[in-house]
Design an enzyme around this catalytic site. Structure first.
Site, PDB file in Angstrom:
ATOM      1  N   LYS A 113      45.611  47.227  30.660  1.00 43.77           N
ATOM      2  CA  LYS A 113      45.512  45.759  30.662  1.00 43.77           C
ATOM      3  C   LYS A 113      45.783  45.256  29.256  1.00 43.77           C
ATOM      4  O   LYS A 113      45.560  45.975  28.274  1.00 43.77           O
ATOM      5  CB  LYS A 113      44.109  45.315  31.099  1.00 43.77           C
ATOM      6  CG  LYS A 113      44.063  43.915  31.668  1.00 43.77           C
ATOM      7  CD  LYS A 113      44.436  43.866  33.133  1.00 43.77           C
ATOM      8  CE  LYS A 113      44.394  42.478  33.701  1.00 43.77           C
ATOM      9  NZ  LYS A 113      44.545  42.457  35.158  1.00 43.77           N
TER      10      LYS A 113
HETATM   11  P1  NAD Z   1      45.655  31.497  37.888  1.00 38.11           P
HETATM   12  O1  NAD Z   1      45.711  31.172  36.456  1.00 38.11           O
HETATM   13  O2  NAD Z   1      46.870  31.333  38.738  1.00 38.11           O
HETATM   14  O3  NAD Z   1      44.497  30.651  38.617  1.00 38.11           O
HETATM   15  C1  NAD Z   1      43.183  30.642  38.170  1.00 38.11           C
HETATM   16  C2  NAD Z   1      42.461  29.503  38.873  1.00 38.11           C
HETATM   17  O4  NAD Z   1      41.101  29.520  38.482  1.00 38.11           O
HETATM   18  C3  NAD Z   1      43.006  28.110  38.522  1.00 38.11           C
HETATM   19  O5  NAD Z   1      42.939  27.291  39.669  1.00 38.11           O
HETATM   20  C4  NAD Z   1      42.017  27.629  37.454  1.00 38.11           C
HETATM   21  O6  NAD Z   1      41.958  26.226  37.330  1.00 38.11           O
HETATM   22  C5  NAD Z   1      40.737  28.208  38.020  1.00 38.11           C
HETATM   23  N1  NAD Z   1      39.689  28.321  37.015  1.00 38.11           N
HETATM   24  C6  NAD Z   1      39.794  28.681  35.705  1.00 38.11           C
HETATM   25  N2  NAD Z   1      38.587  28.600  35.089  1.00 38.11           N
HETATM   26  C7  NAD Z   1      37.723  28.205  36.048  1.00 38.11           C
HETATM   27  C8  NAD Z   1      36.342  27.928  36.031  1.00 38.11           C
HETATM   28  N3  NAD Z   1      35.621  28.075  34.919  1.00 38.11           N
HETATM   29  N4  NAD Z   1      35.762  27.534  37.196  1.00 38.11           N
HETATM   30  C9  NAD Z   1      36.501  27.406  38.322  1.00 38.11           C
HETATM   31  N5  NAD Z   1      37.818  27.632  38.399  1.00 38.11           N
HETATM   32  C10 NAD Z   1      38.416  28.016  37.258  1.00 38.11           C
HETATM   33  O7  NAD Z   1      45.090  32.991  37.953  1.00 38.11           O
HETATM   34  P2  NAD Z   1      45.231  34.018  39.141  1.00 38.11           P
HETATM   35  O8  NAD Z   1      46.449  34.840  38.914  1.00 38.11           O
HETATM   36  O9  NAD Z   1      45.039  33.321  40.452  1.00 38.11           O
HETATM   37  O10 NAD Z   1      43.995  34.985  38.843  1.00 38.11           O
HETATM   38  C11 NAD Z   1      42.677  34.678  39.267  1.00 38.11           C
HETATM   39  C12 NAD Z   1      41.835  35.929  39.229  1.00 38.11           C
HETATM   40  O11 NAD Z   1      42.437  36.929  40.052  1.00 38.11           O
HETATM   41  C13 NAD Z   1      41.678  36.603  37.854  1.00 38.11           C
HETATM   42  O12 NAD Z   1      40.414  37.230  37.821  1.00 38.11           O
HETATM   43  C14 NAD Z   1      42.766  37.669  37.860  1.00 38.11           C
HETATM   44  O13 NAD Z   1      42.475  38.729  36.954  1.00 38.11           O
HETATM   45  C15 NAD Z   1      42.666  38.121  39.296  1.00 38.11           C
HETATM   46  N6  NAD Z   1      43.854  38.793  39.817  1.00 38.11           N
HETATM   47  C16 NAD Z   1      45.085  38.218  39.773  1.00 38.11           C
HETATM   48  C17 NAD Z   1      46.175  38.889  40.330  1.00 38.11           C
HETATM   49  C18 NAD Z   1      47.533  38.270  40.392  1.00 38.11           C
HETATM   50  O14 NAD Z   1      48.460  38.908  40.934  1.00 38.11           O
HETATM   51  N7  NAD Z   1      47.739  37.046  39.921  1.00 38.11           N
HETATM   52  C19 NAD Z   1      46.009  40.161  40.882  1.00 38.11           C
HETATM   53  C20 NAD Z   1      44.727  40.718  40.918  1.00 38.11           C
HETATM   54  C21 NAD Z   1      43.662  40.026  40.391  1.00 38.11           C
END
Ligand code: NAD
Length: 429
Positions: A113
């Site tokens: 990561k």
């Molecule tokens: P993203 O940036 O697309 O979306 C994140 C969302 O969370 C946004 O809507 C943002 O406004 C919201 N957010 C941020 N801070 C917040 C808070 N304090 N309270 C409430 N909402 C809040 O990110 P993503 O890619 O959707 O990733 C989200 C999670 O999923 C992370 O933990 C990431 O590590 C995990 N993840 C992502 C992927 C991927 O393929 N994108 C894969 C596995 C895991």
């Protein structure tokens, strides 16, 4: 806005949280002490300083990280996060979860990561590009298509991956699309990658309902975070007949008892709008942390925390009313939050299984890059379905074999595969 209390367990180092869960699984499966000891450490940690010329001519130096937790099962794999709170312990935990996630999903990767301590919203497009290129050059010696393959994570996207590929290709002297996944389609990205994590979350919810003799039809769901994982996951859940009654972002949460029009909300969000500006008859908005706290306590069947880590903790776990929690985000609950939910009998599908769809599709993207032969969307989605359902069923079988919950079973599945590779390779480095 009402102040929402922060739990003491939020101060816990996330890598220690990872170790605590691993220790539980290791004890349950009777893991040999040598095998346990070897799993406790990250293989490599790189910290870099990134001087970047800002638009006003000043120079700012940003802190960046790349951690490789394990390469026992193949090249390391894991995203890059741009966040003001990124730090080495968070990146170490995220890297370890990636090793375990790739092992649970049974794809031939280890885990890594990366992160940069920065709030990208404060940078211009030019500054973001220069920062990304500086970071790529700084970590180039330890990444590569057969060494370590980054991808997008929080606040990083396909454009950032395009800058990464371009910088790395220029440094290595050859076009190397396989150095990162989550790329734009034009640069070797895979069809279906954008939706893959959300699709995997939906498949996990659907298989969980099947396990309990029901379907998603009519099930009430609350989703925290409307980004790549939560927003797309919510859309796919609605396609399966679920009713999403609450959805949030960093600005707050929207609620509608009859079910939100998630497609409309996602169209609105795609234009970089925040939910605080979303207006629709019958939809109620509650701002900030208070809205998110109400969402986590919503009267729903399934709760999908899909924003950031540590959202469910000692102070708010008691308020969770959902019977099932499917972890879209990585590490969305603290150890204390997890314990309290388990004591309440809540069934939790852990992150390393529930959100594995993204890395599974990243693997497909990498395979297509190496072969230079590209699949149709139908082929990608069919392979994703097979891989996710099989991982889910393997974890269910382990819950029965070891009489344990999903999280412990998923860790057991991962430990078996990683230590299996270790046994064959031995202890040389
Ligand atoms: P993203 O940036 O697309 O979306 C994140 C969302 O969370 C946004 O809507 C943002 O406004 C919201 N957010 C941020 N801070 C917040 C808070 N304090 N309270 C409430 N909402 C809040 O990110 P993503 O890619 O959707 O990733 C989200 C999670 O999923 C992370 O933990 C990431 O590590 C995990 N993840 C992502 C992927 C991927 O393929 N994108 C894969 C596995 C895991």
């Amino acid at each position: 806005m009402k102040e929402v209390k922060a739990a003491a367990d939020l101060k816990q180092n996330p890598y220690e949280t990872f170790l605590a869960v691993m220790e539980e699984a290791a004890a349950k499966m009777g893991l040999a002490p040598n095998d346990y000891e070897a799993l406790k450490y990250c293989e490599r940690q790189l910290e870099v300083s990134l001087p970047v010329q800002m638009d006003d001519g000043s120079v700012r130096v940003f802190e960046g990280y790349r951690v490789q937790h394990s390469s026992l099962r193949g090249p390391c794999k894991g995203g890059i996060r741009y966040h003001q709170d990124a730090d080495i312990n968070e990146v170490k935990a995220l890297a370890a979860w990636m090793s375990f996630k790739c092992a649970v999903a049974n794809i031939p990767y280890g885990g890594g990561k990366g992160g940069i301590k920065v709030d990208p919203a404060q940078l211009s497009a030019g500054e973001l590009e220069r920062l990304t290129r500086a970071y790529t050059a700084a970590i180039a010696p330890i990444v590569g298509p057969d060494k370590d393959i980054p991808a997008p994570d929080v606040n990083t996207n396909a454009q950032i991956m395009a800058w990464f590929v371009d910088t790395y290709s220029k440094i290595s002297g050859k076009f190397s699309p396989g150095v990162v996944t989550g790329k734009p389609i034009e640069l070797g990205g895979s069809l279906g990658r954008r939706e893959a994590t959300g699709r995997g979350v939906m498949i996990s919810c659907r298989e969980l309902m099947k396990l309990y003799g029901t379907t998603l039809k009519g099930k009430r769901v609350a989703v925290q975070g409307n980004g790549n994982v939560g927003g797309i996951g919510a859309q796919l859940l609605v396609e399966q007949g679920a009713i999403v009654t609450a959805l949030s972002d960093v600005s707050g949460a929207v609620f509608c008892d009859k079910g939100l029009n998630v497609d409309k909300i996602m169209d609105f969000a795609a234009k970089r709008n925040l939910l605080k500006d979303y207006k629709e008859a019958g939809v109620r908005f509650v701002a900030g942390a208070e809205g998110n706290a109400e969402l986590l306590a919503a009267d729903v069947d399934i709760l999908v925390p899909a924003a950031l880590e540590n959202q469910i903790h000692a102070d708010n776990a008691a308020s969770v009313r959902a019977k099932y929690v499917v972890e879209g985000a990585n590490g969305p609950m603290t150890k204390a939050g997890d314990k309290l939910l388990n004591e309440k009998g809540v069934v939790i599908v852990p992150d390393i299984l529930a959100n594995a769809g993204g890395v599974v599709c990243s693997y497909f993207e990498w395979v297509q890059n190496l072969a230079n032969y590209y699949w149709t969307l139908g082929e990608v989605n069919a392979k994703l379905e097979t891989q996710m359902v099989s991982a889910f069923n393997e974890v269910v079988a382990l819950t029965k074999q070891y009489n344990c919950n999903f999280r412990t079973a998923a860790y057991i599945s991962a430990i078996k595969r990683i230590t299996g590779a270790r046994k064959l390779k031995g202890y040389f480095l």
